[in-house]
Motif scaffolding. Structure first.
Motif, PDB file in Angstrom:
ATOM      1  N   ASP A 421     -24.562  27.369 -15.883  1.00  0.00           N
ATOM      2  CA  ASP A 421     -23.603  27.209 -14.781  1.00  0.00           C
ATOM      3  C   ASP A 421     -24.317  26.918 -13.470  1.00  0.00           C
ATOM      4  OD1 ASP A 421     -21.304  27.553 -16.250  1.00  0.00           O
ATOM      5  OD2 ASP A 421     -21.161  29.711 -15.872  1.00  0.00           O
ATOM      6  N   VAL A 422     -25.422  27.605 -13.227  1.00  0.00           N
ATOM      7  CA  VAL A 422     -26.199  27.381 -12.005  1.00  0.00           C
ATOM      8  C   VAL A 422     -26.641  25.926 -11.942  1.00  0.00           C
ATOM      9  CG1 VAL A 422     -28.342  27.954 -10.794  1.00  0.00           C
ATOM     10  CG2 VAL A 422     -26.971  29.777 -11.830  1.00  0.00           C
ATOM     11  N   GLN A 423     -27.177  25.414 -13.032  1.00  0.00           N
ATOM     12  CA  GLN A 423     -27.660  24.036 -13.065  1.00  0.00           C
ATOM     13  C   GLN A 423     -26.507  23.040 -12.950  1.00  0.00           C
ATOM     14  OE1 GLN A 423     -31.108  23.075 -13.375  1.00  0.00           O
ATOM     15  NE2 GLN A 423     -30.114  21.202 -12.609  1.00  0.00           N
ATOM     16  N   HIS A 424     -25.432  23.284 -13.689  1.00  0.00           N
ATOM     17  CA  HIS A 424     -24.312  22.342 -13.691  1.00  0.00           C
ATOM     18  C   HIS A 424     -23.692  22.219 -12.297  1.00  0.00           C
ATOM     19  CE1 HIS A 424     -20.729  20.199 -14.988  1.00  0.00           C
ATOM     20  NE2 HIS A 424     -19.984  21.140 -14.416  1.00  0.00           N
ATOM     21  N   ARG A 425     -23.475  23.341 -11.645  1.00  0.00           N
ATOM     22  CA  ARG A 425     -22.860  23.292 -10.310  1.00  0.00           C
ATOM     23  C   ARG A 425     -23.747  22.553  -9.318  1.00  0.00           C
ATOM     24  NH1 ARG A 425     -19.596  28.926  -9.080  1.00  0.00           N
ATOM     25  NH2 ARG A 425     -18.780  29.280 -11.194  1.00  0.00           N
ATOM     26  N   ALA A 426     -25.056  22.786  -9.403  1.00  0.00           N
ATOM     27  CA  ALA A 426     -25.979  22.097  -8.493  1.00  0.00           C
ATOM     28  C   ALA A 426     -26.013  20.603  -8.782  1.00  0.00           C
ATOM     29  CB  ALA A 426     -27.376  22.695  -8.615  1.00  0.00           C
ATOM     30  N   ASP A 427     -25.972  20.228 -10.050  1.00  0.00           N
ATOM     31  CA  ASP A 427     -25.960  18.809 -10.405  1.00  0.00           C
ATOM     32  C   ASP A 427     -24.726  18.116  -9.850  1.00  0.00           C
ATOM     33  OD1 ASP A 427     -28.330  19.090 -11.767  1.00  0.00           O
ATOM     34  OD2 ASP A 427     -27.401  19.191 -13.766  1.00  0.00           O
ATOM     35  N   GLU A 428     -23.582  18.770  -9.982  1.00  0.00           N
ATOM     36  CA  GLU A 428     -22.339  18.204  -9.447  1.00  0.00           C
ATOM     37  C   GLU A 428     -22.426  18.037  -7.936  1.00  0.00           C
ATOM     38  OE1 GLU A 428     -19.300  17.261 -11.054  1.00  0.00           O
ATOM     39  OE2 GLU A 428     -20.747  17.208 -12.702  1.00  0.00           O
ATOM     40  N   ALA A 429     -22.994  19.035  -7.261  1.00  0.00           N
ATOM     41  CA  ALA A 429     -23.141  18.950  -5.806  1.00  0.00           C
ATOM     42  C   ALA A 429     -24.071  17.808  -5.416  1.00  0.00           C
ATOM     43  CB  ALA A 429     -23.673  20.270  -5.256  1.00  0.00           C
ATOM     44  N   THR A 430     -25.178  17.678  -6.124  1.00  0.00           N
ATOM     45  CA  THR A 430     -26.159  16.642  -5.802  1.00  0.00           C
ATOM     46  C   THR A 430     -25.555  15.251  -5.953  1.00  0.00           C
ATOM     47  OG1 THR A 430     -27.994  18.066  -6.463  1.00  0.00           O
ATOM     48  CG2 THR A 430     -28.428  15.700  -6.410  1.00  0.00           C
ATOM     49  N   ARG A 431     -24.743  15.056  -6.962  1.00  0.00           N
ATOM     50  CA  ARG A 431     -24.133  13.739  -7.175  1.00  0.00           C
ATOM     51  C   ARG A 431     -23.231  13.328  -6.015  1.00  0.00           C
ATOM     52  NH1 ARG A 431     -24.625  14.859 -12.813  1.00  0.00           N
ATOM     53  NH2 ARG A 431     -22.820  16.253 -12.875  1.00  0.00           N
ATOM     54  N   SER A 432     -22.665  14.305  -5.332  1.00  0.00           N
ATOM     55  CA  SER A 432     -21.748  13.977  -4.232  1.00  0.00           C
ATOM     56  C   SER A 432     -22.392  14.130  -2.863  1.00  0.00           C
ATOM     57  CB  SER A 432     -20.513  14.866  -4.318  1.00  0.00           C
ATOM     58  OG  SER A 432     -20.848  16.218  -4.070  1.00  0.00           O
ATOM     59  N   LYS A 433     -23.704  14.397  -2.824  1.00  0.00           N
ATOM     60  CA  LYS A 433     -24.341  14.698  -1.548  1.00  0.00           C
ATOM     61  C   LYS A 433     -24.187  13.581  -0.530  1.00  0.00           C
ATOM     62  CE  LYS A 433     -28.726  15.749   0.739  1.00  0.00           C
ATOM     63  NZ  LYS A 433     -30.185  15.925   0.606  1.00  0.00           N
ATOM     64  N   GLU A 434     -24.509  12.348  -0.915  1.00  0.00           N
ATOM     65  CA  GLU A 434     -24.495  11.262   0.074  1.00  0.00           C
ATOM     66  C   GLU A 434     -23.096  11.024   0.613  1.00  0.00           C
ATOM     67  OE1 GLU A 434     -25.699   6.550   0.573  1.00  0.00           O
ATOM     68  OE2 GLU A 434     -26.613   7.742  -1.015  1.00  0.00           O
ATOM     69  N   PHE A 435     -22.097  11.043  -0.266  1.00  0.00           N
ATOM     70  CA  PHE A 435     -20.718  10.860   0.191  1.00  0.00           C
ATOM     71  C   PHE A 435     -20.305  11.991   1.126  1.00  0.00           C
ATOM     72  CE2 PHE A 435     -16.242  11.996  -0.351  1.00  0.00           C
ATOM     73  CZ  PHE A 435     -15.637  10.841   0.137  1.00  0.00           C
ATOM     74  N   THR A 436     -20.645  13.235   0.754  1.00  0.00           N
ATOM     75  CA  THR A 436     -20.286  14.398   1.569  1.00  0.00           C
ATOM     76  C   THR A 436     -20.951  14.318   2.934  1.00  0.00           C
ATOM     77  OG1 THR A 436     -20.116  15.739  -0.435  1.00  0.00           O
ATOM     78  CG2 THR A 436     -20.281  16.923   1.644  1.00  0.00           C
ATOM     79  N   PHE A 437     -22.225  13.916   2.933  1.00  0.00           N
ATOM     80  CA  PHE A 437     -22.938  13.782   4.199  1.00  0.00           C
ATOM     81  C   PHE A 437     -22.324  12.696   5.070  1.00  0.00           C
ATOM     82  CE2 PHE A 437     -26.076  11.373   6.638  1.00  0.00           C
ATOM     83  CZ  PHE A 437     -26.482  12.350   7.531  1.00  0.00           C
ATOM     84  N   SER A 438     -22.056  11.546   4.480  1.00  0.00           N
ATOM     85  CA  SER A 438     -21.503  10.425   5.245  1.00  0.00           C
ATOM     86  C   SER A 438     -20.183  10.815   5.904  1.00  0.00           C
ATOM     87  CB  SER A 438     -21.298   9.223   4.326  1.00  0.00           C
ATOM     88  OG  SER A 438     -22.520   8.777   3.799  1.00  0.00           O
ATOM     89  N   ARG A 439     -19.340  11.508   5.146  1.00  0.00           N
ATOM     90  CA  ARG A 439     -18.055  11.923   5.699  1.00  0.00           C
ATOM     91  C   ARG A 439     -18.238  12.926   6.823  1.00  0.00           C
ATOM     92  NH1 ARG A 439     -13.929  14.515   1.515  1.00  0.00           N
ATOM     93  NH2 ARG A 439     -15.584  16.100   1.545  1.00  0.00           N
ATOM     94  N   ALA A 440     -19.164  13.882   6.640  1.00  0.00           N
ATOM     95  CA  ALA A 440     -19.386  14.898   7.670  1.00  0.00           C
ATOM     96  C   ALA A 440     -19.926  14.281   8.948  1.00  0.00           C
ATOM     97  CB  ALA A 440     -20.355  15.955   7.146  1.00  0.00           C
ATOM     98  N   LEU A 441     -20.935  13.415   8.813  1.00  0.00           N
ATOM     99  CA  LEU A 441     -21.511  12.793   9.999  1.00  0.00           C
ATOM    100  C   LEU A 441     -20.506  11.874  10.692  1.00  0.00           C
ATOM    101  CD1 LEU A 441     -23.916  12.327  11.852  1.00  0.00           C
ATOM    102  CD2 LEU A 441     -24.667  10.509  10.309  1.00  0.00           C
ATOM    103  N   GLY A 442     -19.763  11.140   9.886  1.00  0.00           N
ATOM    104  CA  GLY A 442     -18.754  10.267  10.478  1.00  0.00           C
ATOM    105  C   GLY A 442     -17.725  11.044  11.273  1.00  0.00           C
ATOM    106  N   SER A 443     -17.267  12.151  10.726  1.00  0.00           N
ATOM    107  CA  SER A 443     -16.295  12.983  11.436  1.00  0.00           C
ATOM    108  C   SER A 443     -16.889  13.534  12.728  1.00  0.00           C
ATOM    109  CB  SER A 443     -15.844  14.135  10.544  1.00  0.00           C
ATOM    110  OG  SER A 443     -15.196  13.668   9.388  1.00  0.00           O
ATOM    111  N   HIS A 444     -18.151  13.969  12.645  1.00  0.00           N
ATOM    112  CA  HIS A 444     -18.835  14.515  13.818  1.00  0.00           C
ATOM    113  C   HIS A 444     -18.936  13.460  14.930  1.00  0.00           C
ATOM    114  CE1 HIS A 444     -21.866  16.831  16.080  1.00  0.00           C
ATOM    115  NE2 HIS A 444     -22.529  15.694  16.182  1.00  0.00           N
ATOM    116  N   VAL A 445     -19.376  12.270  14.581  1.00  0.00           N
ATOM    117  CA  VAL A 445     -19.535  11.195  15.573  1.00  0.00           C
ATOM    118  C   VAL A 445     -18.188  10.819  16.178  1.00  0.00           C
ATOM    119  CG1 VAL A 445     -20.189   8.779  15.893  1.00  0.00           C
ATOM    120  CG2 VAL A 445     -21.630  10.284  14.503  1.00  0.00           C
ATOM    121  N   GLU A 446     -17.193  10.680  15.326  1.00  0.00           N
ATOM    122  CA  GLU A 446     -15.872  10.289  15.810  1.00  0.00           C
ATOM    123  C   GLU A 446     -15.295  11.333  16.759  1.00  0.00           C
ATOM    124  OE1 GLU A 446     -12.229   7.903  15.773  1.00  0.00           O
ATOM    125  OE2 GLU A 446     -14.385   7.559  15.457  1.00  0.00           O
TER     126      GLU A 446
END
Length: 539
Positions: A421-446
C-alpha cells in the motif's frame, strides 16, 4: 523547473487559489541576492526528530513516584528523594545501588519493545529523567548530595535504554522532569518539598536556574552524540505563573546554540499555552534551535471537569487547541509555533463517572481515548500518553499498554499500512505530480496577478518550494519501507509523515537561502507541496 513553470502559466484558467494568503500582504520584492541553498536529502535523524510522534511516557523509572512504583518506598514521602533516602537508611548504599540499577535496567523488556513497535506502533517515547540522573557531580549542593553515589551509573542506563529502543526504530525525547529547586510543587519534581524554588524571586531561584541551565547544557551535549534522540525537554510542567520563565528559556537557548544548534528543544507551557505561543512568535527565536512547546491535557484534576459528565468532556475535546489556528502557517512572518501533547490519559475523576451509567464506562473510555487520539493528531506534532510502566500493569486508564490493547488509544492510520500500500499510493502520487504542480502554480500566479496587479513577485520561488516540499513528504513516507528506521520498524510496515511541520518548514526555509520580500512565496509553495503529496497518499 522553468519549463514546468512556463507550462503551468499556460494552463491558467478561471481558477482561484485554494491556498490561504500569507498572514501579511506581499510587499514589492526588494532586490536581494539569496544565499546558496544548503538543502540536502532527508536523513534518518531528520525523520526521528520531525515525523509525527506517536508515543508514551516511560514514567516512573529515573524519577520515582510512589503511586506508580510503591514497592520502592519504605517510609513516608512520595518522591525520588524520599525513596532513595529511606532505602539508604534501611539497606545501605550497595544494596540501594543494586536495587535502583535493576529498576532502571528492567524498565523495558524485549517483549515490551516488541509491543511498542508492532502493537502500539510507537515512533518515540518520552523519558523523564532528573538532574541527579547525570551522576554524583550534579548532586552536589542539592538535596541529593547524600545519595549521590546511588546515581553513578544512572546516565549509562539512560544511554543503554536509548540504544535499545533506537535499534527498534523508536526515538527518545529526553525530558528533564526534575530540576534543582523544583519546577513545580509536586513529587514528580524529585522531592516532597512542596516548593517550586526554580522560580523563586530571590537569590535561591537565581542559583537554582543557573544550576538547572548547567544540567540542560550537559544533557544537550551528551544527547548530540546519541542516535535516535528526538529532542531535549529542558523543563517539565513549570509552575503556573513561573517567575522569569521565558527569560530563563531565552538564556538557556542562547547557550545551547553554541553546543548544538540543530537539537530540537522542548519547553513547558506552564499551563498557559497562549502565553508560550506568543513567546515563540518573537522573531529572535528563528535564528536558534527549533523550539517545541509541550502542553499537557488532563480532565481529571480541576473542579470544573469533576463537575461535568463524561459525555460532556468527550464532546469538548474536538474543540480543544483552537488557539493554534492563529499561530501556524507563517514561519517567515511569526516564527515556528510547534506544539506536542507531552502528557494525556484516559482518566476521569470518580465524580465525573458518577454522572453516567456505570455499564457505559468501557464504551465511554474508548470514545474518550479515540477522540483525543484524533484531535491531538490534528493540532500537534505528536502525543505521549501517561504512562507506560507501573507496578500495577496493565495500568487501567493510566496505562498505555492497556489502552492500546483495548483499542482506546489508536496510532495514526498511516503507521498500519502494509508495504505494498505504501508503494502503490506513492506511485499513484508520482504519476500525477507534474499535473498537480502545474495546477497549483497556475492558481498561485493567477491569484496574485489579480489580487496585487503591478506588484513584482518571485513566483518561481513558489515552484522551488513546492518541489522541495513534495519530495520531503515523499522521503518521510518511504522511511520505513526504505529501511531507514531499522529492520524491526521496517518489518512492522507503515509509513511516516512530517508531524512537526512548523519547525520542519523553519529548518528548510533557512536552508533554502531565500531572503527578501518574496520569501513568503517559497514557504507558501513548500507547504503546498507537502500538502499535495500527503493528500495524494491519503494522510
Amino acid at each position: 523547473m522553468k519549463s514546468i513553470i512556463d507550462h503551468a502559466k499556460r494552463r491558467i484558467s478561471n481558477v482561484t487559489d485554494s491556498n490561504p494568503a500569507p498572514s501579511q500582504s506581499p510587499q514589492a520584492t526588494t532586490t536581494s541576492t539569496p544565499h546558496a541553498s544548503s538543502i540536502r536529502p532527508v536523513t534518518r535523524q531528520d525523520i526521528f526528530r520531525y515525523r509525527y510522534h506517536h508515543g508514551t511516557n516511560l514514567g516512573s523509572i529515573f524519577v520515582l513516584e510512589r503511586w506508580l512504583f510503591p514497592s520502592l518506598f519504605s517510609a513516608p514521602g512520595d518522591s525520588e528523594l524520599a525513596a532513595v533516602t529511606s532505602s539508604l537508611s534501611e539497606i545501605g548504599l550497595d544494596k540501594t545501588k543494586e536495587r535502583w540499577e535493576n529498576h532502571w535496567n528492567s524498565a523495558l523488556s524485549d517483549d515490551d519493545i516488541r509491543f511498542l513497535v508492532h502493537e502500539a506502533r510507537c515512533t518515540s517515547i518520552r523519558l523523564p529523567i532528573g538532574y541527579f540522573t547525570l551522576g554524583p557531580a550534579f548532586c552536589q549542593e542539592t538535596p541529593f548530595e547524600a545519595a549521590a553515589d546511588v546515581y553513578v551509573s544512572a546516565w549509562a542506563a539512560v544511554c543503554k535504554l536509548v540504544r535499545r529502543v533506537n535499534d527498534a526504530g523508536i526515538g527518545v525525547l529526553l525530558d528533564l522532569h526534575a530540576l534543582p529547586g523544583g519546577a513545580n510543587k509536586d513529587m514528580h519534581s524529585g522531592t516532597d518539598s512542596g516548593k517550586a524554588e526554580l522560580w523563586d524571586h530571590w537569590n535561591t531561584g537565581k542559583k537554582n536556574r543557573e544550576m538547572a541551565k548547567k544540567v540542560v547544557l550537559q544533557v544537550v551535549s551528551q544527547a548530540g552524540n546519541m542516535e535516535g534522540i528526538v529532542g531535549v525537554q529542558i523543563v517539565n510542567e513549570a509552575a503556573a505563573g513561573a517567575h522569569k520563565l521565558h527569560e530563563w528559556y531565552d538564556d538557556v537557548l542562547r547557550e545551547i546554540l553554541d553546543i548544538d544548534p540543530t537539537m530540537p528543544i522542548y519547553v513547558s507551557d506552564a499551563w498557559d499555552l497562549e502565553s508560550s505561543l506568543r513567546w515563540v512568535e518573537n522573531k529572535k527565536h528563528r535564528g536558534g534551535n527549533p523550539v517545541v512547546v509541550d502542553t499537557h491535557k488532563y480532565y481529571t484534576f480541576s473542579e470544573a471537569d469533576r463537575a461535568k459528565a463524561p459525555q460532556h468532556i468527550i464532546s469538548q475535546v474536538p474543540h480543544e487547541l483552537g488557539e493554534m489556528d492563529k499561530y501556524v502557517g507563517s514561519v517567515h512572518d511569526r516564527g515556528a509555533a510547534q506544539i506536542i501533547i507531552g502528557e494525556y490519559s484516559c482518566v476521569l475523576d470518580g465524580r465525573t463517572w458518577s454522572r453516567s451509567d456505570p455499564s457505559q464506562k468501557d464504551e465511554l473510555v474508548r470514545q474518550f481515548g479515540n477522540v483525543q487520539s484524533e484531535r491531538w493528531r490534528e493540532k500537534s506534532g505528536g502525543t505521549y500518553f501517561w504512562t507506560a510502566k507501573m507496578e500495577w500493569m496493565d495500568g487501567g486508564e493510566w496505562g498505555f499498554f492497556e489502552q492500546v490493547k483495548k483499542r482506546t488509544i489508536v496510532a495514526p492510520p498511516w503507521l498500519f499500512l502494509n508495504p505494498s500500500d505504501v508503494q502503490h499510493r506513492a506511485d499513484e502520487a508520482t504519476r500525477s505530480k507534474e499535473f498537480t504542480f502545474s495546477r497549483a502554480l497556475g492558481s498561485h500566479v493567477e491569484y496574485w496577478s489579480q489580487t496585487a496587479p503591478g506588484k513584482k513577485f518571485e513566483h518561481h520561488w513558489y515552484g522551488d518550494g513546492w518541489d522541495v516540499g513534495w519530495e520531503d513528504a515523499k522521503c518521510f513516507w518511504f522511511a520505513r519501507a526504505d529501511g531507514h528506521m531499522g529492520e524491526v520498524a521496517s518489518s512492522s510496515g507503515g509509513a511516516e509523515k512530517i508531524g512537526c511541520l512548523e519547525i520542519w518548514v523553519q529548518k528548510r526555509l533557512r536552508e533554502s537561502g531565500k531572503e527578501g520580500g518574496s520569501v513568503w512565496e517559497w514557504e507558501h509553495g513548500f507547504r503546498a507541496g507537502v500538502k499535495a503529496f500527503e493528500g495524494m497518499v491519503g494522510v
